[in-house]
Design a protein around this motif. Structure first.
Motif, PDB file in Angstrom:
ATOM      1  N   THR A  66      -3.932  -8.305 -18.043  1.00  0.00           N
ATOM      2  CA  THR A  66      -4.386  -7.159 -18.831  1.00  0.00           C
ATOM      3  C   THR A  66      -5.717  -6.681 -18.254  1.00  0.00           C
ATOM      4  N   ALA A  67      -6.330  -5.706 -18.890  1.00  0.00           N
ATOM      5  CA  ALA A  67      -7.628  -5.221 -18.435  1.00  0.00           C
ATOM      6  C   ALA A  67      -8.702  -6.306 -18.507  1.00  0.00           C
ATOM      7  N   SER A  68      -8.515  -7.310 -19.381  1.00  0.00           N
ATOM      8  CA  SER A  68      -9.543  -8.337 -19.572  1.00  0.00           C
ATOM      9  C   SER A  68      -9.166  -9.735 -19.079  1.00  0.00           C
ATOM     10  N   GLN A  69      -7.959  -9.917 -18.539  1.00  0.00           N
ATOM     11  CA  GLN A  69      -7.561 -11.240 -18.040  1.00  0.00           C
ATOM     12  C   GLN A  69      -6.537 -11.099 -16.920  1.00  0.00           C
ATOM     13  N   THR A  70      -6.464 -12.147 -16.073  1.00  0.00           N
ATOM     14  CA  THR A  70      -5.494 -12.157 -14.971  1.00  0.00           C
ATOM     15  C   THR A  70      -4.135 -12.664 -15.418  1.00  0.00           C
ATOM     16  N   GLY A  71      -4.059 -13.232 -16.635  1.00  0.00           N
ATOM     17  CA  GLY A  71      -2.798 -13.774 -17.140  1.00  0.00           C
ATOM     18  C   GLY A  71      -2.459 -15.125 -16.544  1.00  0.00           C
ATOM     19  N   GLU A  72      -3.448 -15.820 -16.027  1.00  0.00           N
ATOM     20  CA  GLU A  72      -3.212 -17.051 -15.275  1.00  0.00           C
ATOM     21  C   GLU A  72      -2.398 -18.106 -16.032  1.00  0.00           C
ATOM     22  N   CYS A  73      -1.414 -18.681 -15.304  1.00  0.00           N
ATOM     23  CA  CYS A  73      -0.629 -19.820 -15.767  1.00  0.00           C
ATOM     24  C   CYS A  73      -0.881 -20.959 -14.793  1.00  0.00           C
ATOM     25  N   VAL A  74      -1.082 -22.178 -15.311  1.00  0.00           N
ATOM     26  CA  VAL A  74      -1.472 -23.308 -14.467  1.00  0.00           C
ATOM     27  C   VAL A  74      -0.705 -24.579 -14.810  1.00  0.00           C
ATOM     28  N   GLN A  75      -0.680 -25.468 -13.821  1.00  0.00           N
ATOM     29  CA  GLN A  75      -0.192 -26.840 -14.012  1.00  0.00           C
ATOM     30  C   GLN A  75      -1.019 -27.736 -13.101  1.00  0.00           C
ATOM     31  N   THR A  76      -1.556 -28.829 -13.662  1.00  0.00           N
ATOM     32  CA  THR A  76      -2.389 -29.753 -12.892  1.00  0.00           C
ATOM     33  C   THR A  76      -1.547 -30.922 -12.409  1.00  0.00           C
ATOM     34  N   LEU A  77      -1.729 -31.262 -11.127  1.00  0.00           N
ATOM     35  CA  LEU A  77      -0.984 -32.347 -10.484  1.00  0.00           C
ATOM     36  C   LEU A  77      -1.944 -33.325  -9.837  1.00  0.00           C
ATOM     37  N   THR A  78      -1.539 -34.578  -9.763  1.00  0.00           N
ATOM     38  CA  THR A  78      -2.249 -35.542  -8.944  1.00  0.00           C
ATOM     39  C   THR A  78      -1.313 -35.932  -7.819  1.00  0.00           C
ATOM     40  N   LEU A  79      -1.624 -35.437  -6.623  1.00  0.00           N
ATOM     41  CA  LEU A  79      -0.813 -35.665  -5.427  1.00  0.00           C
ATOM     42  C   LEU A  79      -1.446 -36.763  -4.587  1.00  0.00           C
ATOM     43  N   SER A  80      -0.807 -37.128  -3.504  1.00  0.00           N
ATOM     44  CA  SER A  80      -1.373 -38.123  -2.599  1.00  0.00           C
ATOM     45  C   SER A  80      -2.625 -37.564  -1.942  1.00  0.00           C
ATOM     46  N   PRO A  81      -3.678 -38.364  -1.855  1.00  0.00           N
ATOM     47  CA  PRO A  81      -4.905 -37.904  -1.211  1.00  0.00           C
ATOM     48  C   PRO A  81      -4.694 -37.643   0.285  1.00  0.00           C
ATOM     49  N   ASN A  82      -5.505 -36.738   0.822  1.00  0.00           N
ATOM     50  CA  ASN A  82      -5.547 -36.459   2.259  1.00  0.00           C
ATOM     51  C   ASN A  82      -4.161 -36.207   2.851  1.00  0.00           C
ATOM     52  N   THR A  83      -3.374 -35.406   2.154  1.00  0.00           N
ATOM     53  CA  THR A  83      -1.996 -35.121   2.563  1.00  0.00           C
ATOM     54  C   THR A  83      -1.783 -33.606   2.573  1.00  0.00           C
ATOM     55  N   THR A  84      -1.028 -33.124   3.547  1.00  0.00           N
ATOM     56  CA  THR A  84      -0.726 -31.704   3.630  1.00  0.00           C
ATOM     57  C   THR A  84       0.548 -31.386   2.850  1.00  0.00           C
ATOM     58  N   TYR A  85       0.483 -30.346   2.050  1.00  0.00           N
ATOM     59  CA  TYR A  85       1.590 -29.884   1.216  1.00  0.00           C
ATOM     60  C   TYR A  85       1.799 -28.391   1.437  1.00  0.00           C
ATOM     61  N   THR A  86       2.943 -27.902   0.991  1.00  0.00           N
ATOM     62  CA  THR A  86       3.209 -26.472   0.964  1.00  0.00           C
ATOM     63  C   THR A  86       3.572 -26.080  -0.454  1.00  0.00           C
ATOM     64  N   LEU A  87       2.854 -25.089  -0.961  1.00  0.00           N
ATOM     65  CA  LEU A  87       3.173 -24.483  -2.249  1.00  0.00           C
ATOM     66  C   LEU A  87       3.978 -23.234  -1.956  1.00  0.00           C
ATOM     67  N   SER A  88       5.142 -23.112  -2.583  1.00  0.00           N
ATOM     68  CA  SER A  88       5.945 -21.909  -2.382  1.00  0.00           C
ATOM     69  C   SER A  88       6.582 -21.493  -3.702  1.00  0.00           C
ATOM     70  N   GLY A  89       6.921 -20.226  -3.774  1.00  0.00           N
ATOM     71  CA  GLY A  89       7.563 -19.697  -4.960  1.00  0.00           C
ATOM     72  C   GLY A  89       7.916 -18.244  -4.754  1.00  0.00           C
ATOM     73  N   TRP A  90       8.656 -17.699  -5.685  1.00  0.00           N
ATOM     74  CA  TRP A  90       9.088 -16.304  -5.644  1.00  0.00           C
ATOM     75  C   TRP A  90       8.288 -15.546  -6.684  1.00  0.00           C
ATOM     76  N   VAL A  91       7.653 -14.446  -6.257  1.00  0.00           N
ATOM     77  CA  VAL A  91       6.727 -13.711  -7.115  1.00  0.00           C
ATOM     78  C   VAL A  91       7.091 -12.233  -7.108  1.00  0.00           C
ATOM     79  N   GLN A  92       7.000 -11.617  -8.275  1.00  0.00           N
ATOM     80  CA  GLN A  92       7.279 -10.182  -8.422  1.00  0.00           C
ATOM     81  C   GLN A  92       6.156  -9.538  -9.222  1.00  0.00           C
ATOM     82  N   GLY A  93       5.663  -8.399  -8.757  1.00  0.00           N
ATOM     83  CA  GLY A  93       4.649  -7.643  -9.486  1.00  0.00           C
ATOM     84  C   GLY A  93       3.479  -7.266  -8.596  1.00  0.00           C
ATOM     85  N   SER A  94       2.589  -6.443  -9.140  1.00  0.00           N
ATOM     86  CA  SER A  94       1.424  -5.989  -8.398  1.00  0.00           C
ATOM     87  C   SER A  94       0.348  -7.074  -8.358  1.00  0.00           C
ATOM     88  N   TYR A  95      -0.098  -7.382  -7.162  1.00  0.00           N
ATOM     89  CA  TYR A  95      -1.165  -8.366  -6.958  1.00  0.00           C
ATOM     90  C   TYR A  95      -0.844  -9.707  -7.607  1.00  0.00           C
TER      91      TYR A  95
END
Length: 152
Positions: A66-95
């Motif tokens: 909205t004009a006053s928020q980004t609408g952020e949705c989050v989820q916190t994870l504890t992954l393996s330290p010092n490890t490379t990952y790929t975040l991927s997903g399908w997104v629709q909309g402006s910015y």
């Protein structure tokens, strides 16, 4: 497993399959939103699981910018330290922004009238604790996300 009552007993074999830890640690949970509910994702006001538009399956995530928020949705994870990952997903909309912050920082964004795949690599630090996020941009309308995953 064997159960007994008096002189009667019965044995049965069963298999228990655990598909990743729950409670917001380890693998991303409910990245396809097919549970029909947000958990364990949390969103700013107006965020919801919707039945249209979707990329795959019957549900997707709606992040209500909205004009006053980004609408952020989050989820916190504890992954393996010092490890490379790929975040991927399908997104629709402006910015529409897809990213991680915390013990790693990376993001990608796009503007698409239909679903477009977004992907970004990141490397965790010593704790492995990251927050995955999806959000839009102020005043640009709702952004949709679906089939979000973190892979190593």
């Amino acid at each position: 497993m064997t159960g007994a009552a008096g002189t009667v007993s019965h044995a049965a074999v069963f298999t228990l399959t655990v598909s990743g830890p729950g409670g917001g640690t380890g693998a991303l949970v409910n990245g396809d939103f097919e549970t029909g509910s947000l958990g364990p994702w949390t969103c700013e006001s107006g965020g919801a699981v919707v039945s249209t538009p979707v990329h795959g399956g019957a549900h997707a995530l709606a992040a209500a910018a909205t004009a006053s928020q980004t609408g952020e949705c989050v989820q916190t994870l504890t992954l393996s330290p010092n490890t490379t990952y790929t975040l991927s997903g399908w997104v629709q909309g402006s910015y529409g922004y897809l990213g991680v912050r915390g013990d790693a920082s990376a993001s990608t964004w796009g503007s698409a009238s239909g679903y477009a795949e977004q992907s970004v690599a990141f490397t965790t630090g010593s704790t492995g604790k990251v927050t995955v996020y999806l959000h839009g941009w102020y005043g640009q309308g709702t952004v949709y996300g679906d089939d979000v995953s973190v892979t190593s």
